[in-house]
Design a protein around this motif. Sequence first.
Motif, PDB file in Angstrom:
ATOM      1  N   LEU A 159       0.782  -1.232   0.000  1.00 30.52           N
ATOM      2  CA  LEU A 159       0.000   0.000   0.000  1.00 30.52           C
ATOM      3  C   LEU A 159       0.818   1.289   0.000  1.00 30.52           C
ATOM      4  CD1 LEU A 159      -2.710  -0.935   2.680  1.00 30.52           C
ATOM      5  CD2 LEU A 159      -2.886  -1.136   0.207  1.00 30.52           C
ATOM      6  N   ARG A 160       2.113   1.197   0.220  1.00 30.57           N
ATOM      7  CA  ARG A 160       2.898   2.423   0.439  1.00 30.57           C
ATOM      8  C   ARG A 160       2.849   3.377  -0.750  1.00 30.57           C
ATOM      9  NH1 ARG A 160       8.349   2.414  -1.094  1.00 30.57           N
ATOM     10  NH2 ARG A 160       9.022   3.505   0.791  1.00 30.57           N
ATOM     11  N   GLY A 161       2.637   2.833  -1.960  1.00 33.90           N
ATOM     12  CA  GLY A 161       2.512   3.696  -3.130  1.00 33.90           C
ATOM     13  C   GLY A 161       1.332   4.648  -3.008  1.00 33.90           C
ATOM     14  N   ASN A 162       0.290   4.233  -2.265  1.00 38.31           N
ATOM     15  CA  ASN A 162      -0.878   5.089  -2.058  1.00 38.31           C
ATOM     16  C   ASN A 162      -0.526   6.359  -1.293  1.00 38.31           C
ATOM     17  OD1 ASN A 162      -2.325   3.089  -3.255  1.00 38.31           O
ATOM     18  ND2 ASN A 162      -3.473   2.476  -1.445  1.00 38.31           N
ATOM     19  N   PHE A 163       0.521   6.277  -0.468  1.00 35.81           N
ATOM     20  CA  PHE A 163       0.865   7.391   0.416  1.00 35.81           C
ATOM     21  C   PHE A 163       1.968   8.288  -0.136  1.00 35.81           C
ATOM     22  CE2 PHE A 163      -1.046   4.138   3.081  1.00 35.81           C
ATOM     23  CZ  PHE A 163      -1.916   4.876   3.864  1.00 35.81           C
TER      24      PHE A 163
END
Length: 346
Positions: A159-163
Amino acid sequence: MQLRQQRRVQYAHWKEECRKLDSHVGSGTIITAPIITEYGEPIKDPLVLMQAIPSANSDGSDGAKAGKFDERITDQKVIQWKLTLHQIGLDVLRTDRSLVFYEKQENLAKLWDILAVYAWIDIDVGYCQGMSDICSPMIMLLLDEADAFWCFERLMRRLRGNFRCTEQSVGVENQLQSLASITQVLDPKLHQHLETLGGGDYLFAFRMFMVLFRREFSFCDSLYLWEMMWALEYDPDIFSLYEEPESLNEKKEGSKDKVKSIRQFGKYEQENMKNGGKGSQTPLPISVFLVASVLKDKSDKLLQEARGLDDVVKILNDIAGNLDAKKACSGAMKLHKKYLKKAKKP
C-alpha cells in the motif's frame, strides 16, 4: 519461529534507535504537540512541553527529559521524523476510539510506537494520515508488538505507493484513473454524470483507496474484506511469508516452474491469467473493482439525487459501516470479468 525471532530482534533494535532520538518512544506515552520547529530548534512553550511529556512530573525524570529540548538538531532526517511524531499522536487518538481496546493507554502507546518506528525506517514515505487506520487491527490481533509491526510493514509494501504524494500528484492517482476508465466502460451514463458534476477525477473515492475501506465497512467486515481481497489476488510467484526483500526478484524469476496449476492462484488472479493480463501488463488491483462495485450499487441514487460533488460525497459517506463485504467482493469479481471481456473488444 526462527524467522519470527529474528524479526523481533530487528524491531527491538530499531525501537531502541528511535528511543535514543526521542525518549517518548517505548515510554508508554505519546506526543500530541510539536516539540521542534522545522529548523530543528526546540519549542519551549510550557503548554507544549506539558502536552508532549504527560508523565514528566510523575516519574521524577522531568529534568532529564526536558533537557533534551534544549539541543538544536541539525540532521535533516531526524528533524523530519520528529516533526511527524505529534501528528502520529493526534491520529492515534482519533483511531478506532469506539472500541474498548483503545480505552487502555498502553494500547494507544503501542500503536504510536509502531507508527513512529515505521516512520523512521521508511525514509521515502515516512508517516502519512491514514496509516493508523491500517495498523490498528494488527495491534488488536497480535499480542506481540514486534509481530504487529511486521504485519503492518508487510501490508505497507502493498500500500505504500498510495501514500506517496507530491505537489503534482497523489499516491492513489493511478487507481483513481483506472476507476474512471472502468466506470466509463461499464457504466458510461454514470461516468458522464460524474464528469458533468466536475468529479471526473474521482477524487471523492480517495479515502476508500487510502485506508483500504476501513471507514466504509465495520471493523470486523473490513478485516473480512481484507482477507478475501488477498486470497483472491494471491500469486504464489510473488507472495510468501518467508521472503526477504532482496530475494523477491530472484525468487520470482526462478519460481515459475514450481507452480503446477492455475488453481494455485487466487480467483481474481486466475481471471487475469485467462485473459492474458499476466506478464503483458500490470493487472489492476481488486480494490479498484471494489470501489467500482460500490459506485454501481449506488448508481441510481447518484444519478437521481447528486446535483453537485458535495452530494456525491454525502451519498458515499452515508454508506459508512453499512456495506456487506461478501457482496462487495462478489460484485467486484463480476465487474472484473465483464471489464476484461469488454476491454478485449476493439
